[in-house]
Design a protein around this motif. Sequence first.
Motif, PDB file in Angstrom:
ATOM      1  N   SER A  29       0.831  -1.207   0.000  1.00 50.67           N
ATOM      2  CA  SER A  29       0.000   0.000   0.000  1.00 50.67           C
ATOM      3  C   SER A  29       0.863   1.252   0.000  1.00 50.67           C
ATOM      4  CB  SER A  29      -0.931  -0.007   1.215  1.00 50.67           C
ATOM      5  OG  SER A  29      -1.822  -1.105   1.173  1.00 50.67           O
TER       6      SER A  29
ATOM      7  N   SER B  64     -12.391   1.442  -4.156  1.00 49.93           N
ATOM      8  CA  SER B  64     -11.980   0.063  -4.427  1.00 49.93           C
ATOM      9  C   SER B  64     -12.141  -0.866  -3.217  1.00 49.93           C
ATOM     10  CB  SER B  64     -10.534   0.022  -4.952  1.00 49.93           C
ATOM     11  OG  SER B  64      -9.644   0.645  -4.058  1.00 49.93           O
TER      12      SER B  64
ATOM     13  N   TYR C  89      -9.769   4.604  -7.768  1.00 51.03           N
ATOM     14  CA  TYR C  89      -9.192   3.951  -6.593  1.00 51.03           C
ATOM     15  C   TYR C  89      -9.931   4.221  -5.287  1.00 51.03           C
ATOM     16  CZ  TYR C  89      -5.352   3.542  -9.902  1.00 51.03           C
ATOM     17  OH  TYR C  89      -4.607   3.272 -11.015  1.00 51.03           O
TER      18      TYR C  89
ATOM     19  N   GLN D 109       2.311   1.762  -3.391  1.00 49.65           N
ATOM     20  CA  GLN D 109       1.336   2.248  -4.361  1.00 49.65           C
ATOM     21  C   GLN D 109       1.040   3.738  -4.185  1.00 49.65           C
ATOM     22  OE1 GLN D 109       1.656  -0.026  -6.671  1.00 49.65           O
ATOM     23  NE2 GLN D 109      -0.504   0.147  -7.139  1.00 49.65           N
TER      24      GLN D 109
ATOM     25  N   VAL E   2      -4.805  -2.455  -1.509  1.00 48.30           N
ATOM     26  CA  VAL E   2      -3.604  -2.031  -2.238  1.00 48.30           C
ATOM     27  C   VAL E   2      -3.983  -1.147  -3.420  1.00 48.30           C
ATOM     28  CG1 VAL E   2      -1.629  -2.845  -3.589  1.00 48.30           C
ATOM     29  CG2 VAL E   2      -2.274  -4.024  -1.490  1.00 48.30           C
ATOM     30  N   VAL E   3      -5.054  -1.519  -4.124  1.00 53.32           N
ATOM     31  CA  VAL E   3      -5.521  -0.685  -5.228  1.00 53.32           C
ATOM     32  C   VAL E   3      -5.938   0.695  -4.716  1.00 53.32           C
ATOM     33  CG1 VAL E   3      -7.322  -0.424  -6.976  1.00 53.32           C
ATOM     34  CG2 VAL E   3      -6.240  -2.647  -6.641  1.00 53.32           C
TER      35      VAL E   3
ATOM     36  N   SER F  39       1.474  -5.344  -8.047  1.00 54.68           N
ATOM     37  CA  SER F  39       1.288  -5.157  -6.606  1.00 54.68           C
ATOM     38  C   SER F  39      -0.066  -5.698  -6.141  1.00 54.68           C
ATOM     39  CB  SER F  39       1.403  -3.673  -6.247  1.00 54.68           C
ATOM     40  OG  SER F  39       2.700  -3.187  -6.478  1.00 54.68           O
ATOM     41  N   ARG F  40      -1.113  -5.509  -6.963  1.00 49.70           N
ATOM     42  CA  ARG F  40      -2.434  -5.978  -6.535  1.00 49.70           C
ATOM     43  C   ARG F  40      -2.476  -7.493  -6.463  1.00 49.70           C
ATOM     44  NH1 ARG F  40      -2.672  -5.758 -11.977  1.00 49.70           N
ATOM     45  NH2 ARG F  40      -4.378  -6.754 -13.121  1.00 49.70           N
TER      46      ARG F  40
ATOM     47  N   LEU G  67      -6.798  -7.249  -1.882  1.00 54.52           N
ATOM     48  CA  LEU G  67      -6.413  -6.722  -3.188  1.00 54.52           C
ATOM     49  C   LEU G  67      -6.867  -5.266  -3.330  1.00 54.52           C
ATOM     50  CD1 LEU G  67      -6.830  -8.569  -6.561  1.00 54.52           C
ATOM     51  CD2 LEU G  67      -7.657  -6.245  -6.333  1.00 54.52           C
ATOM     52  N   SER G  68      -8.087  -4.985  -2.902  1.00 54.54           N
ATOM     53  CA  SER G  68      -8.640  -3.648  -3.088  1.00 54.54           C
ATOM     54  C   SER G  68      -7.980  -2.614  -2.185  1.00 54.54           C
ATOM     55  CB  SER G  68     -10.149  -3.662  -2.838  1.00 54.54           C
ATOM     56  OG  SER G  68     -10.441  -4.018  -1.502  1.00 54.54           O
TER      57      SER G  68
ATOM     58  N   VAL H  13     -11.034  -4.907  -9.917  1.00 55.87           N
ATOM     59  CA  VAL H  13     -10.862  -5.528  -8.601  1.00 55.87           C
ATOM     60  C   VAL H  13     -11.518  -6.906  -8.578  1.00 55.87           C
ATOM     61  CG1 VAL H  13     -11.591  -5.404  -6.184  1.00 55.87           C
ATOM     62  CG2 VAL H  13     -10.551  -3.409  -7.268  1.00 55.87           C
TER      63      VAL H  13
END
Length: 425
Positions: free
Chosen positions: A21, A291, A288, A24, A146-147, A126-127, A143-144, A347
């Motif tokens: 995170s 997400s 983002y 990102q 990090v997004v 990264s995701r 996952l979301s 996502v």
Amino acid sequence: MTTIAPEQLRAIQRRTVAILSAGQVLGGIAFGATVSLGALLAADLSGDDALSGLATASVTLGAAAFAIPLSRIAARRGRRLSLTLGNLLALIGVATVITAAAVRSFPLLLVGVVFIGMGNAGNLQSRFAATDLAEPAHRGRDLSIVVWSTTIGGVAGPLLLTPGEALGKIVGMPPLTGSYLFSLVAQVAALILYLVALRPDPLLTALRVAAASPAASAALGGREDHPRAARFAIFAVSGSHAVMASVMAMTPVHLSHMAHGAHGEAATGTDVTLLVGVTIALHVAGMYGLSPLFGILADRWGRIRVVLLGQAMLAASLGVAIFAGEFPAGVMVALILLGLGWSAATVAGAALLTEASTVAARPRRQGISDSLMSLTAAVGAAGAGVVLTSFGYGGLGATALIVVVAIVALSPLGVIGSRKDPAEA
């Protein structure tokens, strides 16, 4: 082979998500600046608006060319090396873009943007790195997160255009390149973060856990393979990304035309960069900002339902572009919806791809997904310039709508497992 306790795996996962995170956030600053300035620099250096889409196309071509090699590096040497290499390539790209603007070379600009795209292939990974050790019930959420972290840098990047230009003038940088100073600092910080802190490597740890026993592999949700669902996931992600990239790539040029034609008077450079910067910042916030909500919905409602939700928002965005695309407010609404639709679809699609693949098969399929996603976006962005010139912004929206319809029509192919299990619905 030494096993890792579930509590230890969860601790490693929490640390991994936190590091990814933070990376990102830093990577988003460079992404936001490249998206906002790429088309404007291309139009300026080439002298032809029809070629402006080649900047975004070059970013996506770079990502497409390097996604599969980077996934192979990740499979053999881990995520830490692949992410660090991506940041190094992005640094080279930013320096090349600044040089291209200084010497007024359009071909050199495209070379630099290709390198930035190669670096973006690392950011895209990264995701997936966030899902390596995630429990199936929380895969979409992790996952979301990090997004979502890209929101901070992604929104800040476009908003730094105006102060970046002021800073660039002070240090003698070429026009439209000042904000790349912030990109350089952010990329260096991200490189150091991944190199030093991403330990133990999440993918190598997941492969070791999966090899320990069938039960351990099942805990990561990677026991069964569903290639048909994986193929649909790849199509849904790449198609949604192509729609987003093609419309977004031409929006700065479209807004520039609108600003210069406002009230029959020529707008100043500051007016144009402010209009473009605010609009793209709102778009990136849409991409983002929500997400985590879409990740949670993907875990609870099911991956396919959230992919379809994304298509509904993409269709709404394109409808606004078609009927209200000649007004700045209409463009802003369209870009916000475009970002939200992209977020929901990618996502949920990325979670579906991971869900449908065994642990060993994931890196290869993830690399293919990222490569096709970038390649289709490159084709869309390159063609978007021609469509915009020939048919206008509304025509561009109508053309992109064809892809949305195709994703909806093929969505039954992505259903796996029992409908009682939302992770596989």
